[in-house]
Design an enzyme around this catalytic site. Structure first.
Site, PDB file in Angstrom:
ATOM      1  CE1 TYR A   1      35.176  33.177  28.843  1.00  0.00           C
ATOM      2  CE2 TYR A   1      36.393  32.077  30.588  1.00  0.00           C
ATOM      3  CZ  TYR A   1      36.375  32.875  29.459  1.00  0.00           C
ATOM      4  OH  TYR A   1      37.528  33.374  28.960  1.00  0.00           O
TER       5      TYR A   1
ATOM      6  CG  ASP B   1      60.544  35.870  51.383  1.00  0.00           C
ATOM      7  OD1 ASP B   1      61.130  34.845  51.768  1.00  0.00           O
ATOM      8  OD2 ASP B   1      60.245  36.092  50.197  1.00  0.00           O
TER       9      ASP B   1
END
Lengths: 503, 362
Positions: free
Chosen positions: B105, B250
């Site tokens: 921005y 995991d």
């Protein structure tokens, strides 16, 4: 029951079959009337060699709440005028006119103008008013009606006036039922396109609401008037030969061939008659019917006739075509092309093409097509016209043309016999010879358009390129100055100058 | 263990400012000599990214690219790059931080707008390459989501907090690894190891079960793929405090890769150093664990299997452990989440699994 047989007059015939002449409904009727009278007016001026001044007025008549709108149509021109003795027949008799000769003119049969008047008479039962002078000491005024069954004018009133100013021209005014407001877009388009193809004419139009439309001339140069010519052997039929043998004063076929046909020399006449097996010494008046038929057939087969002469044609010419387009479309680019004369079935023709880019041309999503035949704009049945078919057959990407570009193509076909498909003169038939000329003409101007578009693209790219440098270099300078902790930005003028390739 | 702060952050800031200025002086000089400003930097194309066994991470090769403002296609990205440098200098001078989104921005205010966020991110990566510094060094951070918990006392260096100290056990949810923590100095710790955990649920469970006390550990939540700031933070914990790092993810190819990126880094960061921890270990959940512990599992999807085949060709996966586990995954075609241990009760993973796995890699 006994069948009754009766002969009908030409006027009666067209009265019963007005559809084929373009008077199908009130909208088409008013459009066709305007068109026929304006064309007659322009033809009269062209032949007279004076830049046309055409005044057209349509006003609405209060018809006391009767069904159908009645309009008064008035057309004035400054043309050659009509000799007094011909006025009744010219306006009160169908198929009477000066246009049966072999030369290019807008109208061909002397049908249109009278047809409009006829239509006015059958819808309003009011006479036509005509005033005309050929520039003599008198002007003549007539009030006429048409005796439809006998195809004869009925003179209701006739006046002669002193013509002090030696005015020449014609004024026609008559009433007709029509639907102006539906016809309006076509009428305005017709006038605008007429202005394109007649840049030497002043056309004034006052519509029923009193609005004034002016199409001003940009030049007083007029195309040279066409010469009258004899028929070309390729383009005659049995009937023509029979008529010619009746009026000829030639005593033998050798003379007959040379005198009544164009481009037939003594040498060619010899060759042809030998080939056809018809005696050179034979008296043309004594040709037997089967000999006439053979003559016509051999004429079409004979290979050594020279192509038809084009002097009977009057193309607009590059300069006038350009002037007309510039005046009405104001394009950024224009290319015009006039093809060499060519012929189909013994009828000479010339194709003129033009392509225009930008200006007032709308970005229609498709190419705008203006079709003209013998300087008449053709507005109906566009899809069936050979020009439109040719344009559709071209791969326009070859010419860097994309559908969103504002592009107009004009094609003008002039011929002693325009190959119209219908009596209504709306579109041109697909003759291979005509098609080829139109295609080549469009290709030629399209190639020039491609050069223009290429250059434009190049300039555009260059402009964008420059704008990139002049946008970003100063920013690099600004941020670098800050980063380096300097007070003054470096001088980048030299760098900016060096990227400018053209100046 | 007690360490004295070295104020690394202040040095980094000075270095960044120095290099930014050098860049400006160079460009300014070029323009003064009326040459089109240009820069040179190592190419980040895939042909120029190599795995270096010496530094145990991806590095850039010798190929260089030149960006010149003479080139119409280069001038815009070059301008954006120089703007980014200017923006970074502003941040450093004002001692502020910002995010990649801010960068996107902010550019609009200077009329050097980016087309989209990826373009803006890529320019920041260019700046990293040119400067040889990571964007965190010039205070441009991504959105943070990872956290740390454990007995580590840090000292802030960010404006307004300089000298202020904090123990990272102060808050039971853990402390976010944001710009302030990233630039903080390590003061002291009693920890003996770092345990990095992929998932928030397990991180919370470990805190509740006082894993940090039982194992003398600092707990780091990576929250999926570890952000660069977190990888750098783990790197520092390993380097500055000599703490071994153990990673729990995991039991699937994706979890395995989360561990790998912490250990060996990514190809995207080949131009940067200090983001890797080559000595860190992946402690689970392995494919073999799924079998050994008889964990509840899901079938591998086609995408998972394709991923495993890709990883097998990856140079970073040449170690025995990696090869064995990839093979095992492909063999059993199963995967399991960390939470799968809950099958044996909520504390099983802490009481049984964790000690066993930590022992294995010691």
């Amino acid at each position: 029951m006994v069948e009754t047989f009766e002969q009908i007059s030409p006027a009666d015939f067209f009265y019963r079959n007005r559809d084929i002449a373009g008077f199908t409904n009130p909208t088409r009727a008013i459009f066709s009337s305007v068109r026929e009278l304006v064309e007659n007016a322009l033809d009269a001026s062209d032949l007279h060699g004076v830049p046309p001044e055409v005044y057209l007025r349509i006003s609405q008549e209060d018809n006391g709440g009767e069904e159908g709108e009645v309009y008064i149509l008035r057309v004035e021109d400054n043309g050659s005028g009509i000799p007094a003795r011909h006025i009744p027949s010219a306006f009160g008799q169908v198929l009477f006119g000066s246009k049966y000769k072999l030369r290019q003119a807008r109208g061909t049969f002397g049908l249109g103008g009278t047809m409009a008047i006829l239509y006015g008479q059958i819808t309003t039962h009011k006479p036509v008013y005509v005033a005309s002078s050929t520039g003599t000491s008198r002007t003549y005024e007539y009030k006429l009606m048409i005796d439809i069954q006998r195809n004869r004018p009925i003179i209701l009133d006739r006046k002669a006036h002193v013509n002090k100013t030696r005015w020449h021209g014609t004024v026609v005014e008559f009433r007709l039922e029509g639907d102006y407001f539906r016809a309006m877009p076509k009428i305005l388009e017709y006038l605008k396109q007429t202005a394109v193809v007649t840049p030497y004419a002043n056309i004034t139009f006052v519509d029923p609401k009193g609005r004034l439309y002016r199409f001003n001339r940009v030049t007083t140069d007029m195309p040279p008037p066409p010469e009258e010519t004899f028929p070309h052997p390729y383009g005659v039929d049995v009937e023509t030969i029979q008529r010619l043998t009746k009026i000829t004063d030639c005593r033998n076929m050798l003379d007959f061939m040379q005198k009544h046909f164009q481009r037939v020399s003594e040498r060619i006449a010899h060759g042809f008659l030998e080939n056809a097996g018809i005696g050179k010494k034979k008296n043309p008046k004594k040709l037997k019917p089967q000999e006439v038929v053979r003559l016509v057939r051999k004429m079409k087969e004979f290979k050594d006739f020279l192509p038809p002469r084009a002097r009977c044609l009057s193309p607009l010419g590059k300069d006038l075509l350009k002037a007309g387009i510039l005046k009405e479309l104001k394009p950024d680019f224009i290319a015009v092309c006039r093809r060499k004369p060519s012929a189909y079935s013994g009828h000479p023709f010339i194709v003129e093409t033009a392509i225009a880019y930008g200006g007032d041309i709308p970005k229609a999503g498709d190419i705008v097509v203006h079709r003209f035949a013998n300087r008449i704009p053709l507005l109906y049945d566009e899809a069936s016209d050979v020009t439109v078919r040719v344009i559709k057959s071209i791969n326009w990407r070859t010419y860097k043309v994309s559908p969103d570009m504002p592009i107009a193509i004009l094609v003008h076909l002039c011929s002693t016999k325009v190959p119209y498909k219908t009596v209504g003169k709306e579109f041109i038939a697909d003759r291979p010879e005509v098609r080829r000329e139109i295609l080549n003409g469009i290709r030629e101007v399209a190639r020039r358009l491609r050069r223009f578009l290429t250059r434009k693209e190049h300039v555009e790219r260059e402009r964008r390129r420059l704008s990139v440098f002049s946008k970003y270099l100063p920013k690099i300078a600004e941020f670098s100055t800050e980063l380096a902790g300097k007070k003054q930005p470096p001088d980048i003028e030299k760098l900016l100058k060096s990227v400018r390739r053209f100046e | 263990m007690n360490k004295k702060p070295k104020n690394l952050a202040a040095e980094k800031r000075k270095e960044a400012l120095k290099r930014l200025k050098k860049l400006g002086v160079r460009l300014y000089g070029q323009m003064e000599k009326s040459t089109f400003p240009w820069i040179k930097m190592p190419s980040r194309s895939t042909q120029n990214i190599f795995y270096s066994p010496e530094v145990r991470q991806y590095v850039l090769g010798d190929k260089m690219v030149r960006r010149s403002s003479r080139n119409i296609r280069h001038i815009r990205p070059l301008t954006q790059l120089i703007w980014a440098a200017y923006f970074a200098r502003d941040l450093a001078q004002q001692r502020k931080t910002s995010t990649l989104r801010d960068v996107y921005y902010s550019a609009q205010a200077y009329e050097v707008p980016f087309k989209d966020q990826p373009e803006s991110n890529s320019i920041i990566t260019d700046l990293e390459t040119v400067m040889g510094l990571s964007r965190e060094d010039f205070k441009v951070f991504p959105e943070e989501r990872s956290a740390i918990f454990g007995d580590l006392t840090i000292e802030y260096t960010v404006p307004g907090y300089e000298g202020k100290r904090l123990n990272l056990m102060s808050h039971p949810d853990g402390m976010m690894i944001g710009p302030a923590l990233t630039s903080a100095e390590f003061v002291k710790t009693s920890a003996d190891m770092v345990i990095a955990i992929e998932k928030g649920g397990l991180f919370t469970r470990f805190i509740e079960e006082t894993v940090h006390k039982k194992y003398n550990a600092l707990l780091v939540l990576t929250a999926g793929q570890a952000p660069r700031a977190t990888r750098h933070f783990i790197h520092r914990l390993n380097r500055e405090l000599d703490l071994p790092v153990h990673i729990f993810t995991d039991g699937d190819p994706w979890g395995m890769h989360i561990a790998m990126v912490i250990i060996s880094g990514s190809a995207n960061a080949a131009h940067l150093r200090e983001l890797t921890t080559p000595d860190a270990t992946w402690n689970g959940v392995w494919a073999t664990d799924i079998v050994d512990y008889d964990l509840p599992s899901d079938a591998l999807t086609e995408v998972d299997i394709k991923r495993l085949h890709d990883l097998r060709k990856d140079q970073r996966y040449e170690g025995d452990l990696w090869r064995r586990e990839i093979k095992k995954f492909l063999e059993i075609k199963k995967k399991a989440e960390q939470e799968a241990f809950s099958r044996y009760g909520l504390t099983y993973i802490v009481d049984e699994y964790l000690p066993a796995k930590l022992e294995m890699t010691d």
